[in-house]
Enzyme design. Structure first.
Site, PDB file in Angstrom:
ATOM      1  N   LYS A  22       1.015  -1.334   0.032  1.00  0.00           N
ATOM      2  CA  LYS A  22      -0.029   0.254  -0.028  1.00  0.00           C
ATOM      3  C   LYS A  22       0.465   1.525   0.227  1.00  0.00           C
ATOM      4  CE  LYS A  22      -1.741   1.730   3.942  1.00  0.00           C
ATOM      5  NZ  LYS A  22      -1.378   3.280   3.923  1.00  0.00           N
ATOM      6  N   ASN A  23       1.300   1.263   0.789  1.00  0.00           N
ATOM      7  CA  ASN A  23       2.457   2.342   1.635  1.00  0.00           C
ATOM      8  C   ASN A  23       3.447   2.604  -0.259  1.00  0.00           C
ATOM      9  OD1 ASN A  23       0.777   2.869   3.605  1.00  0.00           O
ATOM     10  ND2 ASN A  23       3.479   2.363   4.695  1.00  0.00           N
ATOM     11  N   ARG A  94      -4.394  10.555   3.949  1.00  0.00           N
ATOM     12  CA  ARG A  94      -3.415  11.380   4.069  1.00  0.00           C
ATOM     13  C   ARG A  94      -2.676  10.850   3.393  1.00  0.00           C
ATOM     14  NH1 ARG A  94      -0.779  14.473   8.449  1.00  0.00           N
ATOM     15  NH2 ARG A  94       2.081  13.726   7.344  1.00  0.00           N
ATOM     16  N   ASP A 118      -5.622  13.204  13.525  1.00  0.00           N
ATOM     17  CA  ASP A 118      -5.567  11.542  12.880  1.00  0.00           C
ATOM     18  C   ASP A 118      -5.413  10.815  14.817  1.00  0.00           C
ATOM     19  OD1 ASP A 118      -3.580   9.430  11.855  1.00  0.00           O
ATOM     20  OD2 ASP A 118      -3.379  10.952  10.000  1.00  0.00           O
ATOM     21  N   ASP A 307       4.465   0.822  12.234  1.00  0.00           N
ATOM     22  CA  ASP A 307       3.167   0.074  11.506  1.00  0.00           C
ATOM     23  C   ASP A 307       2.836  -1.569  11.976  1.00  0.00           C
ATOM     24  OD1 ASP A 307       2.524   2.152  10.087  1.00  0.00           O
ATOM     25  OD2 ASP A 307       3.186   1.578   8.235  1.00  0.00           O
ATOM     26  N   LEU A 329       7.622   6.586  17.025  1.00  0.00           N
ATOM     27  CA  LEU A 329       6.943   7.218  15.766  1.00  0.00           C
ATOM     28  C   LEU A 329       6.567   8.662  15.642  1.00  0.00           C
ATOM     29  CD1 LEU A 329       9.820   6.062  14.745  1.00  0.00           C
ATOM     30  CD2 LEU A 329       9.029   6.568  12.376  1.00  0.00           C
TER      31      LEU A 329
HETATM   32  C1  UD1 Z   1       4.707   6.748   6.183  1.00  0.00           C
HETATM   33  C2  UD1 Z   1       3.170   5.847   6.051  1.00  0.00           C
HETATM   34  C3  UD1 Z   1       2.925   5.080   7.890  1.00  0.00           C
HETATM   35  C4  UD1 Z   1       4.047   5.118   8.213  1.00  0.00           C
HETATM   36  C5  UD1 Z   1       5.525   5.808   8.507  1.00  0.00           C
HETATM   37  C6  UD1 Z   1       6.525   6.110   9.167  1.00  0.00           C
HETATM   38  C7  UD1 Z   1       2.829   5.662   4.139  1.00  0.00           C
HETATM   39  C8  UD1 Z   1       1.290   6.051   3.427  1.00  0.00           C
HETATM   40  N1  UD1 Z   1       2.269   6.050   5.374  1.00  0.00           N
HETATM   41  O1  UD1 Z   1       4.124   8.216   7.105  1.00  0.00           O
HETATM   42  O2  UD1 Z   1       2.641   3.975   7.451  1.00  0.00           O
HETATM   43  O3  UD1 Z   1       3.909   4.346   9.439  1.00  0.00           O
HETATM   44  O4  UD1 Z   1       5.666   6.551   6.883  1.00  0.00           O
HETATM   45  O5  UD1 Z   1       6.861   5.059   8.706  1.00  0.00           O
HETATM   46  O6  UD1 Z   1       3.719   5.440   3.525  1.00  0.00           O
HETATM   47  N2  UD1 Z   1       6.639  14.616  10.935  1.00  0.00           N
HETATM   48  C9  UD1 Z   1       6.155  16.075  11.241  1.00  0.00           C
HETATM   49  N3  UD1 Z   1       6.601  16.951  10.345  1.00  0.00           N
HETATM   50  C10 UD1 Z   1       6.750  16.550   8.777  1.00  0.00           C
HETATM   51  C11 UD1 Z   1       6.385  15.185   8.483  1.00  0.00           C
HETATM   52  C12 UD1 Z   1       6.513  13.704   9.812  1.00  0.00           C
HETATM   53  O7  UD1 Z   1       6.945  15.998  11.969  1.00  0.00           O
HETATM   54  O8  UD1 Z   1       6.228  17.022   8.144  1.00  0.00           O
HETATM   55  C13 UD1 Z   1       6.541  13.532  11.884  1.00  0.00           C
HETATM   56  C14 UD1 Z   1       5.444  12.445  12.328  1.00  0.00           C
HETATM   57  O9  UD1 Z   1       4.199  13.678  12.844  1.00  0.00           O
HETATM   58  C15 UD1 Z   1       6.007  11.399  12.482  1.00  0.00           C
HETATM   59  C16 UD1 Z   1       6.983  11.592  11.864  1.00  0.00           C
HETATM   60  O10 UD1 Z   1       7.981  12.570  11.778  1.00  0.00           O
HETATM   61  O11 UD1 Z   1       6.096  11.722  14.260  1.00  0.00           O
HETATM   62  C17 UD1 Z   1       7.007  10.186  11.320  1.00  0.00           C
HETATM   63  O12 UD1 Z   1       6.565  10.653  10.117  1.00  0.00           O
HETATM   64  P1  UD1 Z   1       6.525  10.266   8.581  1.00  0.00           P
HETATM   65  O13 UD1 Z   1       8.090   9.496   8.451  1.00  0.00           O
HETATM   66  O14 UD1 Z   1       6.730  11.715   7.376  1.00  0.00           O
HETATM   67  O15 UD1 Z   1       5.449   8.884   8.114  1.00  0.00           O
HETATM   68  P2  UD1 Z   1       4.315   9.192   7.042  1.00  0.00           P
HETATM   69  O16 UD1 Z   1       4.871   9.644   5.975  1.00  0.00           O
HETATM   70  O17 UD1 Z   1       2.964  10.625   7.248  1.00  0.00           O
END
Ligand code: UD1
Length: 425
Positions: A22-23, A94, A118, A307, A329
């Protein structure tokens, strides 16, 4: 409203196959926007999130066909694209935010609704915004939308991410491949899904060095060409079945993924006493006796994936001894723990730590899954509980697993969907 009805039972046994992740599939669909013409993706999972992304691309002007029977998605991208992702779709998923980078570089403007609250934490977008700003975009918030403007195109730049965010790495990467000049992303995320995205981009004509490492060097090109690409196998779905086998003390072969993508998880399970036979395209998992509890700490890849954290909670709730699960995370990702307590688990949460003392068996109860993995993990917990557990949150599971309950039934589980009337009280 649907819920799962799960009868506690014996060990799971048999074989189950996973399809594309999916991701990864969602991001590859967004990346298709970078090339005019027809992109074809294969092994795409038949899940609600893919349907949401298909609808988003259609509203941007693309023709999208999804054949669930073959797992093929074709995306016809016009030369003129729309540039707005509505709140309705971003709220539903998202990952819609991953069109931000491609639209900014293709159209010179993107307006993508801000996802808002979220179920697993606040999940900011600052790293996405900062990255595009470094590439020369003017990024601001306007009436609930993140707006990125770059009418004269983007220009490559050095970008050091404060945290190896998966989504921010992907958005910056997808923007940088068509920016003028060289971009260096330091502290890039290096999940297998990012490697899959970068691999497809290179096949489209992008110039990227350091794929799979935390420093990627991207030299912008003027145009990319559409390709056909097979989505990488879903390591998180595979991990789900591996935990299902382990915590029911079963014997299950999981195919369709690269076991190296779960190296850390498999090593943990081996430490716990689970027997893992690694094969080319999967693993055989056997668990002849009660496993030992193991400490788990979630970290960016190649660490233990967040995850799979809800499954680790269920595992430790049933294992011998005590263990600590630490979530690094997402700050609010311990919903599963409180629901597990309803199933009789001995679990205490303190901040981002959960302390568990394993019990031989759980005790069935009605529970609620708050996101894709939480709901799936609670179904697995129900398999190891005496009696009939009901799990609300089918809609979450359908966002991430193409045939969750059917796959479980194929392994011998007694799991069914049932409808319940809303507003019973
Ligand atoms: C993706 C995955 C999700 C997985 C996550 C971490 C998809 C659709 N989803 O989510 O299933 O759990 O990676 O492996 O691929 N953060 C910030 N600012 C930002 C971006 C992120 O503070 O601009 C923080 C988030 O709040 C979180 C952490 O960084 O605490 C990790 O987020 P991120 O790695 O960006 O996860 P996603 O891409 O949202």
């Amino acid at each position: 409203m649907d819920r799962f009805r799960v009868s506690g039972g014996g060990p799971l046994a048999g074989e189950v196959a996973v399809v594309g992740a999916k991701n990864s599939a969602l991001k590859l669909m967004a990346a298709a926007l970078l090339a005019v013409g027809r992109t074809t993706l294969t092994k795409v999972p038949d899940i609600v999130d893919v349907a949401v992304m298909a609808e988003l691309l259609r509203r941007l002007g693309c023709g999208v066909e999804h054949d669930p029977a073959t797992g093929t998605v074709t995306i016809d991208v016009p030369s003129e694209l729309g540039h707005r992702a509505d709140y309705e779709l971003v709220r539903a998923m998202r990952a819609s935010i991953s069109v931000l980078g491609p639209l900014t570089v293709r159209c010179g403007i993107a307006d993508v609704a801000i996802p808002g609250g979220d179920a697993i934490g606040s999940r900011g977008l600052d790293l996405h915004a900062d990255g595009l700003t470094r590439l020369g975009a003017n990024v601001h918030v306007d009436h609930g939308y993140l707006v990125a403007q770059a009418p004269n195109g983007l220009v490559g730049a050095p970008i050091s991410l404060d945290f190896p965010s998966v989504g921010a790495t992907e958005n910056v990467l997808m923007a940088a491949v068509l920016a003028r000049g060289t971009t260096v992303i330091e502290n890039a995320a290096r999940e297998p899904e990012i490697v899959d995205l970068a691999t497809m981009l290179v096949r489209m004509g992008a110039e990227i060095e350091g794929i799979g490492s935390s420093t990627m060097v991207i030299t912008g090109v003027t145009a990319l060409a559409p390709v056909e690409h097979e989505v990488v196998g879903d390591r998180i779905a595979a991990g789900t079945w591996i935990f299902a086998a382990a915590l029911t003390r079963g014997d299950v072969t999981v195919r369709g993924f690269d076991p190296r993508h779960l190296g850390f998880v498999l090593d943990k399970l081996v430490d716990a006493g689970v027997v893992i036979d690694r094969q080319d395209d999967g693993v055989r998992v056997t668990c002849p006796r009660r496993p030992r509890a193991v400490d788990v700490m979630t970290l960016p890849y190649p660490g233990f994936p967040t995850d799979l954290q809800p499954f680790a909670l269920v595992f430790d709730a049933l294992a011998e001894g005590s263990a600590m699960v630490t979530e690094n995370l997402f700050e609010a990702r311990f919903h599963t723990a409180s629901e597990l307590a309803r199933l009789g688990a001995d679990v205490r949460v303190d901040g981002h730590h959960a302390l568990l003392r394993g019990r031989e068996r759980l005790s069935a109860a009605p529970v609620v899954g708050s996101d894709i993995r939480a709901a799936a993990a609670l179904v697995l917990a129900g398999l190891a509980a005496d009696g009939v557990t009901t799990v609300e949150g089918v809609k979450h599971v359908d966002r991430g697993y193409p045939s969750f309950d059917a796959d479980l039934r194929g392994l011998g589980a007694d799991v069914r969907r049932e409808s319940v009337a809303d507003g019973a009280f």
